[in-house]
Enzyme design. Sequence first.
Site, PDB file in Angstrom:
ATOM      1  N   ALA A 171       0.823  -1.214   0.000  1.00  0.00           N
ATOM      2  CA  ALA A 171       0.000   0.000   0.000  1.00  0.00           C
ATOM      3  C   ALA A 171       0.858   1.264   0.000  1.00  0.00           C
ATOM      4  O   ALA A 171       1.208   1.788  -1.051  1.00  0.00           O
ATOM      5  CB  ALA A 171      -0.966  -0.021   1.196  1.00  0.00           C
ATOM      6  N   CYS A 172       1.218   1.770   1.180  1.00  0.00           N
ATOM      7  CA  CYS A 172       1.842   3.085   1.254  1.00  0.00           C
ATOM      8  C   CYS A 172       3.229   3.144   0.624  1.00  0.00           C
ATOM      9  O   CYS A 172       3.603   4.147   0.019  1.00  0.00           O
ATOM     10  CB  CYS A 172       1.881   3.550   2.707  1.00  0.00           C
ATOM     11  SG  CYS A 172       0.233   3.724   3.421  1.00  0.00           S
TER      12      CYS A 172
END
Length: 232
Positions: A171-172
């Site tokens: 994700a990030c």
Amino acid sequence: MSHDSQDLMTMLNQAFDEATSLYQQNGFQRRVGFGKKPALISVDLANAWTRPGNPFTCDKIDDEIIPGMQRLLEAFRAKNLPVVHVTTCYQVNDRNNPNTDMGLWHNKIPVDFCAQDNEELWAIDDRIAPIEGEQVLIKKHASSFQGTYLAGFLRAAGVDTVLVTGVTASACVRTTICDAMAEGFRPIAVKECIGDRIPGAVAWNLFDIDAKFGDVETVDTCVDYLNKLERQ
């Protein structure tokens, strides 16, 4: 590593071997390379992600990610190169409040846990704590670039390469690397300093990032590169 994890990695490595053949036939897995001036972008290595017992807690923090980060920070600081510690928190974490700064993300994951008024949660892990002159950037979305001043800060500092570390790979970290490429920076994913919560997530995402969006390099390779640079 558990037996199930070993089986998973065996299957993933078989898939990677087949994908590598296909990718290379079609011109993928090229190298973006290191540039002349790097910055370190450390994504969400704050207590909510690095300490046990939280919804966002990730694996391999103590034995791989923190030691690798400490080596990188030492090398960056020795050359006076930019370091950006990125974290995530929200001023209005009431899901029913239309003025929340969580956007729609709270409909998928428990970002309401990261309340700005609980600084201990979103503070950078004190084992890799920022020193004077290093940026602490608060983001609201997955990418460290989306809706933040990061790209402008890096350009003003003359940066052309970003070494990206942190969590999570799926994700990030991944979105930060993709946006770094889109913003014109050379993204380098530091292998031992990227984590996740789900078995196989790091291996799969690093393989895919290396094929399409940035170079995956070891801590040793990155530190060697940094040591050869002139002090800024």
